[in-house]
Design a protein around this motif. Structure first.
Motif, mmCIF file in Angstrom:
data_model
loop_
_atom_site.group_PDB
_atom_site.id
_atom_site.type_symbol
_atom_site.label_atom_id
_atom_site.label_comp_id
_atom_site.label_asym_id
_atom_site.label_seq_id
_atom_site.Cartn_x
_atom_site.Cartn_y
_atom_site.Cartn_z
ATOM 1 N N VAL A 182 34.415 37.529 52.851
ATOM 2 C CA VAL A 182 35.252 36.340 52.688
ATOM 3 C C VAL A 182 35.800 36.260 51.273
ATOM 4 C CG1 VAL A 182 35.256 33.813 52.724
ATOM 5 C CG2 VAL A 182 34.023 35.079 54.491
ATOM 6 N N MET A 183 34.984 36.595 50.282
ATOM 7 C CA MET A 183 35.406 36.502 48.893
ATOM 8 C C MET A 183 36.521 37.501 48.578
ATOM 9 S SD MET A 183 33.907 34.011 47.589
ATOM 10 C CE MET A 183 32.487 32.946 47.774
ATOM 11 N N CYS A 204 44.816 34.790 47.394
ATOM 12 C CA CYS A 204 45.274 34.066 46.199
ATOM 13 C C CYS A 204 46.443 34.789 45.538
ATOM 14 C CB CYS A 204 44.134 33.909 45.201
ATOM 15 S SG CYS A 204 42.833 32.765 45.717
ATOM 16 N N ASP A 251 38.681 38.715 50.785
ATOM 17 C CA ASP A 251 39.879 38.204 51.460
ATOM 18 C C ASP A 251 40.483 37.032 50.703
ATOM 19 O OD1 ASP A 251 39.500 40.109 53.412
ATOM 20 O OD2 ASP A 251 38.503 38.756 54.809
ATOM 21 N N TRP A 252 39.633 36.180 50.136
ATOM 22 C CA TRP A 252 40.122 35.024 49.389
ATOM 23 C C TRP A 252 40.907 35.466 48.160
ATOM 24 C CZ3 TRP A 252 41.351 30.124 49.353
ATOM 25 C CH2 TRP A 252 41.471 29.454 48.139
ATOM 26 N N CYS A 253 40.386 36.409 47.417
ATOM 27 C CA CYS A 253 41.071 36.879 46.209
ATOM 28 C C CYS A 253 42.411 37.522 46.552
ATOM 29 C CB CYS A 253 40.183 37.862 45.450
ATOM 30 S SG CYS A 253 38.687 37.121 44.728
ATOM 31 N N ILE A 278 34.393 24.783 51.403
ATOM 32 C CA ILE A 278 33.795 26.124 51.467
ATOM 33 C C ILE A 278 32.306 26.066 51.134
ATOM 34 C CG2 ILE A 278 33.809 28.416 50.416
ATOM 35 C CD1 ILE A 278 36.829 28.064 49.976
ATOM 36 N N CYS A 337 39.190 21.693 48.892
ATOM 37 C CA CYS A 337 39.036 22.945 49.640
ATOM 38 C C CYS A 337 37.805 23.723 49.166
ATOM 39 C CB CYS A 337 40.284 23.799 49.485
ATOM 40 S SG CYS A 337 41.749 23.146 50.313
ATOM 41 N N LEU A 391 44.773 28.953 42.184
ATOM 42 C CA LEU A 391 44.377 30.091 43.015
ATOM 43 C C LEU A 391 44.049 31.314 42.170
ATOM 44 C CD1 LEU A 391 46.985 29.750 45.906
ATOM 45 C CD2 LEU A 391 44.508 29.455 46.112
#
Length: 299
Positions: free
Chosen positions: A39-40, A47, A42-44, A186, A182, A88
């Motif tokens: 998840v981390m 962003c 994908d998040w980066c 999380i 947000c 972000l």
């Protein structure tokens, strides 16, 4: 055919720099960094890619002079994009090295202990290339965050200047409020930590209600739909600001009190959610002060 006008302002240069920095950041991470599927990660990537796409859109609209044809308020849209992109990229600049630089070095050491000598050099080269790509992503993510901060600083309204709502301090506060909400979602949703007590469920309701209304304000301003409200926009902001402060004050008190009864006092997610809740309360309080000044002083 629309005429292409290339601006030479400092604001334009900031946007071009942010565009290049985010492009390098997600390109290096996506090709050669060998990130695990998490998840981390994908998040980066999200962003950087989201910030890049929105900045490219802003640049293209301004280069082709299409501001009057887009169905949004151009006095509000670019700075809203820049503020969200700042947050972000800043979050990615913190998360990415924490999860994918330190952890990679540890895994590299473990793997070197189990591979044979024949494959040692190949593994060493593999991890070195991946590590270098991750360093590049981290550096350019930080540069992108700085560039977006510069864009926000150049775009925000100055005292006495007529500008869109999102270019003022209350508008920028709305962006920060929704972003922090947000982050709270999380932290408390994986695993779920708000179903142990009715007070914690109330806190979750506070986060959701305030997030939805604050995001609705952002959408109304960017879409120039504030006139659709049945009451003056300034009075709506004042009423909502007062309600949000009261609700977030209750969450700031109730969340740590009841959460620490069910989880360890040193649980990082619980502590982080409590701290961010308190920060968001301060943001809503500052927003209320600005809204009160708008109604009672300016009005």
């Amino acid at each position: 055919m629309p005429l292409i006008v290339v601006p030479t302002s400092q604001l334009f240069r900031m946007r071009v720099a942010a565009l290049l920095f985010t492009c390098v950041a997600f390109s290096a991470a996506a090709h050669g960094a060998h990130l695990p599927i998490t998840v981390m990660a994908d998040w980066c990537i999200f962003c950087w890619a989201f910030s890049f796409a929105c900045t490219l859109l802003v640049l293209l609209v301004e280069l082709f002079g299409l501001q009057a044809r887009v169905p949004v308020s151009w006095s509000n849209f670019p700075i809203t994009v820049a503020c969200y992109a700042t947050l972000l990229c800043l979050s990615a600049s913190i998360i990415f090295p924490v999860f994918f630089l330190r952890h990679q070095q540890a895994s590299e050491t473990r793997d070197h202990r189990i591979v044979s000598t024949v494959f040692f050099l190949r593994h060493q080269l593999f991890y070195r290339v991946a590590h270098d790509h991750r360093i590049v992503s981290t550096v350019f993510s930080c540069l992108a965050a700085v560039a977006y901060m510069g864009e926000v600083s150049l775009s925000k309204a100055r005292p006495g200047e007529v500008a869109g709502y999102m270019a003022t301090a209350p508008g920028l506060l709305k962006v920060c409020q929704t972003f922090l909400a947000c982050i709270i979602f999380i932290l408390i949703s994986s695993p779920v930590t708000y179903d142990h007590h009715p007070a914690l469920t109330w806190c979750m309701a506070v986060y959701c209600i305030c997030f939805i209304v604050s995001m609705a304000v952002v959408v109304l301003c960017v879409g120039e739909w504030t006139g659709c409200l049945p009451i003056p926009f300034s009075k709506f902001l004042l009423a909502y600001g007062l309600l949000a402060v009261i609700m977030y004050l209750s969450a700031t008190i109730l969340w740590p009190v009841f959460q620490f009864n069910y989880r360890r006092n040193d649980d990082p997610d619980t502590i982080a959610a409590s701290v961010i809740t308190a920060i968001n309360f301060l943001l809503y309080f500052a927003d209320l002060v600005y809204s009160a000044r708008l109604v009672f002083v300016s009005g």
